[in-house]
Design a protein around this motif. Structure first.
Motif, PDB file in Angstrom:
ATOM      1  N   ILE A 194      25.326  22.933   5.037  1.00 58.11           N
ATOM      2  CA  ILE A 194      23.859  22.899   5.191  1.00 58.11           C
ATOM      3  C   ILE A 194      23.260  24.286   4.945  1.00 58.11           C
ATOM      4  CG2 ILE A 194      21.963  22.350   6.737  1.00 58.11           C
ATOM      5  CD1 ILE A 194      23.617  19.934   5.870  1.00 58.11           C
ATOM      6  N   GLU A 195      23.897  25.309   5.522  1.00 61.47           N
ATOM      7  CA  GLU A 195      23.381  26.674   5.336  1.00 61.47           C
ATOM      8  C   GLU A 195      23.443  27.082   3.860  1.00 61.47           C
ATOM      9  OE1 GLU A 195      21.867  28.463   7.456  1.00 61.47           O
ATOM     10  OE2 GLU A 195      22.242  27.297   9.281  1.00 61.47           O
ATOM     11  N   ASP A 196      24.525  26.669   3.172  1.00 59.64           N
ATOM     12  CA  ASP A 196      24.634  26.996   1.740  1.00 59.64           C
ATOM     13  C   ASP A 196      23.500  26.350   0.945  1.00 59.64           C
ATOM     14  OD1 ASP A 196      26.939  28.383   2.280  1.00 59.64           O
ATOM     15  OD2 ASP A 196      28.271  26.698   1.819  1.00 59.64           O
ATOM     16  N   LEU A 197      23.159  25.110   1.301  1.00 56.23           N
ATOM     17  CA  LEU A 197      22.073  24.414   0.611  1.00 56.23           C
ATOM     18  C   LEU A 197      20.742  25.129   0.839  1.00 56.23           C
ATOM     19  CD1 LEU A 197      20.937  22.021  -0.986  1.00 56.23           C
ATOM     20  CD2 LEU A 197      20.811  20.738   1.156  1.00 56.23           C
ATOM     21  N   LEU A 198      20.477  25.537   2.075  1.00 56.61           N
ATOM     22  CA  LEU A 198      19.227  26.223   2.387  1.00 56.61           C
ATOM     23  C   LEU A 198      19.136  27.561   1.657  1.00 56.61           C
ATOM     24  CD1 LEU A 198      19.026  25.426   6.205  1.00 56.61           C
ATOM     25  CD2 LEU A 198      17.758  24.345   4.365  1.00 56.61           C
ATOM     26  N   GLU A 199      20.255  28.277   1.583  1.00 56.90           N
ATOM     27  CA  GLU A 199      20.261  29.555   0.857  1.00 56.90           C
ATOM     28  C   GLU A 199      20.000  29.330  -0.635  1.00 56.90           C
ATOM     29  OE1 GLU A 199      23.865  31.618   1.670  1.00 56.90           O
ATOM     30  OE2 GLU A 199      23.495  31.754   3.832  1.00 56.90           O
ATOM     31  N   MET A 200      20.540  28.245  -1.179  1.00 58.23           N
ATOM     32  CA  MET A 200      20.304  27.943  -2.595  1.00 58.23           C
ATOM     33  C   MET A 200      18.830  27.617  -2.838  1.00 58.23           C
ATOM     34  SD  MET A 200      21.475  27.801  -5.594  1.00 58.23           S
ATOM     35  CE  MET A 200      23.261  27.872  -5.324  1.00 58.23           C
TER      36      MET A 200
ATOM     37  N   VAL B 240       8.258  24.273  -0.986  1.00 60.60           N
ATOM     38  CA  VAL B 240       8.104  22.902  -0.483  1.00 60.60           C
ATOM     39  C   VAL B 240       9.142  22.038  -1.201  1.00 60.60           C
ATOM     40  CG1 VAL B 240       6.548  20.938  -0.209  1.00 60.60           C
ATOM     41  CG2 VAL B 240       5.654  23.271  -0.104  1.00 60.60           C
ATOM     42  N   VAL B 241       9.969  21.352  -0.413  1.00 63.84           N
ATOM     43  CA  VAL B 241      11.128  20.641  -0.945  1.00 63.84           C
ATOM     44  C   VAL B 241      11.031  19.148  -0.651  1.00 63.84           C
ATOM     45  CG1 VAL B 241      13.653  20.473  -0.891  1.00 63.84           C
ATOM     46  CG2 VAL B 241      12.539  22.701  -0.589  1.00 63.84           C
ATOM     47  N   THR B 242      11.374  18.314  -1.658  1.00 59.41           N
ATOM     48  CA  THR B 242      11.476  16.864  -1.472  1.00 59.41           C
ATOM     49  C   THR B 242      12.920  16.439  -1.700  1.00 59.41           C
ATOM     50  OG1 THR B 242       9.201  16.442  -2.197  1.00 59.41           O
ATOM     51  CG2 THR B 242      10.729  14.610  -2.329  1.00 59.41           C
ATOM     52  N   ILE B 243      13.421  15.572  -0.821  1.00 59.35           N
ATOM     53  CA  ILE B 243      14.779  15.030  -0.950  1.00 59.35           C
ATOM     54  C   ILE B 243      14.710  13.711  -1.719  1.00 59.35           C
ATOM     55  CG2 ILE B 243      16.844  14.286   0.287  1.00 59.35           C
ATOM     56  CD1 ILE B 243      16.215  17.173   0.829  1.00 59.35           C
ATOM     57  N   MET B 244      15.506  13.584  -2.788  1.00 57.95           N
ATOM     58  CA  MET B 244      15.487  12.373  -3.613  1.00 57.95           C
ATOM     59  C   MET B 244      16.912  11.881  -3.829  1.00 57.95           C
ATOM     60  SD  MET B 244      12.855  13.909  -6.433  1.00 57.95           S
ATOM     61  CE  MET B 244      12.051  12.471  -7.041  1.00 57.95           C
ATOM     62  N   GLY B 245      17.065  10.636  -4.255  1.00 61.54           N
ATOM     63  CA  GLY B 245      18.388  10.107  -4.536  1.00 61.54           C
ATOM     64  C   GLY B 245      18.477   8.620  -4.304  1.00 61.54           C
ATOM     65  N   HIS B 246      19.696   8.069  -4.498  1.00 55.41           N
ATOM     66  CA  HIS B 246      19.934   6.642  -4.372  1.00 55.41           C
ATOM     67  C   HIS B 246      19.953   6.228  -2.897  1.00 55.41           C
ATOM     68  CE1 HIS B 246      21.274   2.788  -5.943  1.00 55.41           C
ATOM     69  NE2 HIS B 246      22.196   2.741  -4.994  1.00 55.41           N
ATOM     70  N   VAL B 247      19.626   4.965  -2.636  1.00 62.28           N
ATOM     71  CA  VAL B 247      19.657   4.436  -1.281  1.00 62.28           C
ATOM     72  C   VAL B 247      21.081   4.537  -0.725  1.00 62.28           C
ATOM     73  CG1 VAL B 247      20.082   2.064  -2.055  1.00 62.28           C
ATOM     74  CG2 VAL B 247      18.998   2.459   0.150  1.00 62.28           C
TER      75      VAL B 247
ATOM     76  N   ARG C 292      13.068  33.470   6.941  1.00 60.41           N
ATOM     77  CA  ARG C 292      12.123  32.874   5.999  1.00 60.41           C
ATOM     78  C   ARG C 292      12.010  31.385   6.264  1.00 60.41           C
ATOM     79  NH1 ARG C 292      14.160  34.647   0.195  1.00 60.41           N
ATOM     80  NH2 ARG C 292      12.316  33.430  -0.391  1.00 60.41           N
ATOM     81  N   LYS C 293      10.889  30.787   5.861  1.00 66.03           N
ATOM     82  CA  LYS C 293      10.645  29.380   6.134  1.00 66.03           C
ATOM     83  C   LYS C 293      10.794  28.529   4.878  1.00 66.03           C
ATOM     84  CE  LYS C 293       7.606  30.116  10.110  1.00 66.03           C
ATOM     85  NZ  LYS C 293       6.239  29.954  10.661  1.00 66.03           N
ATOM     86  N   ILE C 294      11.206  27.279   5.089  1.00 65.24           N
ATOM     87  CA  ILE C 294      11.258  26.272   4.028  1.00 65.24           C
ATOM     88  C   ILE C 294      10.551  25.033   4.564  1.00 65.24           C
ATOM     89  CG2 ILE C 294      12.708  24.829   2.553  1.00 65.24           C
ATOM     90  CD1 ILE C 294      14.949  26.868   2.913  1.00 65.24           C
TER      91      ILE C 294
END
Length: 619
Positions: free
Chosen positions: A270-276, A122-129, A167-169
């Motif tokens: 995007i695919e690289d991020l998902l694999e990571m 389970v992933v949450t995206i965080m960061g500056h506006v 696999r699912k994320i």
């Protein structure tokens, strides 16, 4: 016999001895203990103790309780009225209620059970506006959905799943650390991985620092996504250097934080991020047991005009099925329908799967745990008991106060003083941190931990982080905004203000050693906003104010706050309504103000009216 005579004739002899015995509670025959729930209706209690509902209602009235047959009463009231009938009651506490405090532990323990299997992270995206959190979520969603389905994704349930290499994320579609911390405030640890989005052209910003502080407080692994690499001004190397300066050491610099360069707009990397994400998930061996009653967390909840209470649940362990009886926080229900993130009806939801459910009696709160129970009666008892417990906890809730810290230290409640620092400029912030580090070395047996430090006004996010981590907020030449002030009042978070570093250090030292017992207390009387500026003939400047809350007082001191920073602290020269001098102006009204020896007022400034009062030591 006349009518008058009949009216005054004795009637006791017309009743049978049995009738008289039933109407007198004391005459009932005592019997063994009767087990009942923590809350029941009058009718249910009457049936349990073997008396008529009418007699029970009469007994309640004699005790000053006005109730009808369908009204609920608590166990304490039931026990007292049952004693009038010679019946002893024993409270039946469902086994699940005993486990309530350890629901999070049950979820963690399920990963070690024999039936545990790998589950999606389970992933949450965080960061500056404006660094591209929402665009990144959209890019991930559309990159991993078949073309024919992409246009049909209109269902927003606060979370969704994508499939990568079979696999699912699961992504929480609530970008930002505010929602992340709001759920943590209720004890729900939902996120497995935090993706920190940093713009390649902008670098580390204040909210980037906040996001890192929130992720570290939750002990969640971080993956850095450097976004906007397609821009000509992109400089990923500078971003990595700035991250190292705030303690986020990327793998390239010998640390353990992976970095992926992406462009949400061009859908690059995007695919690289998902694999990571999958790689980090494998390192942490995320598992859950699907073969047990489900436990999940409420992500979002609302009232739909057509469908009633609707809640999004992220299943953490077990399998949630249609028609399951569930308890969600202080409400309960039977699941009448379930929908996935694409609006399709489903009959079951396994670990890490988000689903929207219908059938709850009321709307739960985000972060509430949902659990499957045996039957509706058990669910109702648990929900009622939780509601009573929450009311009691709300009345007794007490957060960490600096002047009470030493009391907790003496009884062994804590050995760590947690602080959130906010200052007007970076130089002051660094000086305070260095001074606190030296103070930390001097103190024995107590650690001072700076949970988060940044420049700017004290925000609602700072207050939420303080509430979840048990920290005290220290502001140096800065003040809270309106939202932060309300959040602090609601949660009881201790916010302290300083304009001399020495005073800040002395109060922290005194708080740890138990010597802090202030003789004065600052009281905020009201807050107003400058809506207009007027130049007076005597060269003074008057401000047209709108009082936001509290009162504007003629005899109060005032602070002028601009962009969260205190730029002046002084006294009121004049306070007027139209052309008349007034002593006070209530919230919702306009007034004119001049300040002694201060003319640098601007539209948008906030004026804080306050006074200092003396209090007995120790209060």
């Amino acid at each position: 016999m006349s009518t008058k005579a009949k009216k005054h004739a004795p009637v006791q002899n017309n009743r049978s001895p049995m009738t008289a015995q039933r109407s007198s509670p004391a005459a009932s025959v005592a019997r063994g203990p009767v087990e009942v729930g923590s809350v029941m209706t009058v009718g249910e209690l009457a049936e349990a103790i073997g008396v008529s509902a009418v007699e029970l209602i009469k007994a309640l009235i004699r005790r000053g309780v006005m109730a009808n047959i369908n009204q609920q009463i608590d166990f304490e009231t039931a026990a007292k009225v049952a004693a009038d009938f010679g019946v002893e009651l024993v409270e039946r506490t469902p086994e699940v209620v005993h486990q309530e405090k350890s629901l999070a532990e049950i979820v963690r323990a399920s990963a070690q059970e024999p039936g545990a299997v790998p589950r999606p992270p389970v992933v949450t995206i965080m960061g500056h506006v404006d660094h591209g959190k929402t665009k990144l979520l959209d890019a991930i969603r559309h990159t991993n959905v078949a073309e024919g389905e992409a246009g049909g994704i209109t269902q927003h349930i606060g979370a969704y799943q994508v499939e990568v290499q079979g696999r699912k994320i699961t992504f929480l579609d609530t970008p930002g650390h505010e929602a992340f911390t709001a759920m943590r405030a209720r004890g729900a640890q939902v996120t497995d991985i935090a993706v920190l989005v940093v713009a390649a052209d902008d670098g580390v910003m204040p909210q980037t620092r906040e996001a890192v502080a929130h992720a570290r407080a939750a002990n969640v692994p971080i993956i850095v996504a450097i976004n906007k690499i397609d821009l000509p001004t992109a400089n990923p190397a500078r971003v990595k250097q700035q991250l190292a300066e705030i303690g986020v050491i990327v793998e390239e610099y010998g640390g353990d934080v992976p970095v992926v360069e992406v462009s949400a707009k061009q859908r690059l990397g995007i695919e690289d991020l998902l694999e990571m994400i999958l790689l980090v998930a494998d390192m942490h061996e995320l598992k859950a047991n699907p073969n047990r009653p489900a436990i999940g967390v409420i992500i979002e909840a609302k009232v739909d005009q057509r469908r009633g209470p609707v809640a999004t649940v992220l299943v953490q362990t077990g399998t949630l099925k249609l028609n399951d009886v569930v308890v969600a926080g202080a409400t309960w229900g039977r699941i009448r329908a379930m929908f996935d993130d694409r609006g399709r009806k489903v009959r079951r939801a396994e670990p890490s799967m988000p689903v929207e459910i219908l059938g709850l009696e009321n709307v739960p709160e985000a972060g509430d745990y949902l659990q499957v129970v045996e039957d509706e009666r058990t669910a109702k008892e648990i929900a009622t008991q939780r509601a009573l417990k929450r009311r009691a906890e709300a009345a007794e809730a007490r957060v960490v106060k600096l002047d009470e810290f030493h009391k907790g230290l003496e009884i062994g409640q804590t050995r760590e003083l947690r602080l959130i620092l906010k200052a007007d400029v970076q130089g002051s912030l660094e000086a305070i941190q260095n001074a606190l580090a030296k103070l930390n070395d001097e103190l024995e047996g107590v650690g001072i931990t700076v949970v988060h430090a940044a420049t700017g006004a004290i925000s609602e996010s700072d207050v939420m982080l303080a509430a979840t981590t048990g920290a005290i907020v220290l502001g140096f030449n800065v003040r809270p905004d309106v939202a932060a002030r309300r959040a602090a009042e609601a949660s009881g978070v201790d916010i302290r203000y300083y304009n001399v570093i020495y005073h800040l250090l002395e109060e922290v030292r005194a708080g740890v050693t138990g010597l802090l017992a202030p003789e004065t207390r600052e009281v905020i009387d009201g807050v107003a906003e400058v809506r207009e500026i007027f130049r007076l003939p005597n060269r003074a400047v008057a401000a047209g104010l709108y009082v936001l809350n509290g009162k504007a007082l003629r005899n109060a001191r005032v602070r002028v706050i601009r962009d969260g920073k205190v730029i002046h602290d002084g006294t009121v020269a004049s306070l007027r309504r139209f052309k008349e001098d007034v002593r006070e102006v209530a919230a919702g009204y306009e007034c004119g103000l001049t300040i002694e020896n201060f003319n640098d007022l601007r539209v948008g400034d906030q004026i804080e009216f306050y006074h200092v009062e003396r209090v007995p030591r120790g209060q």
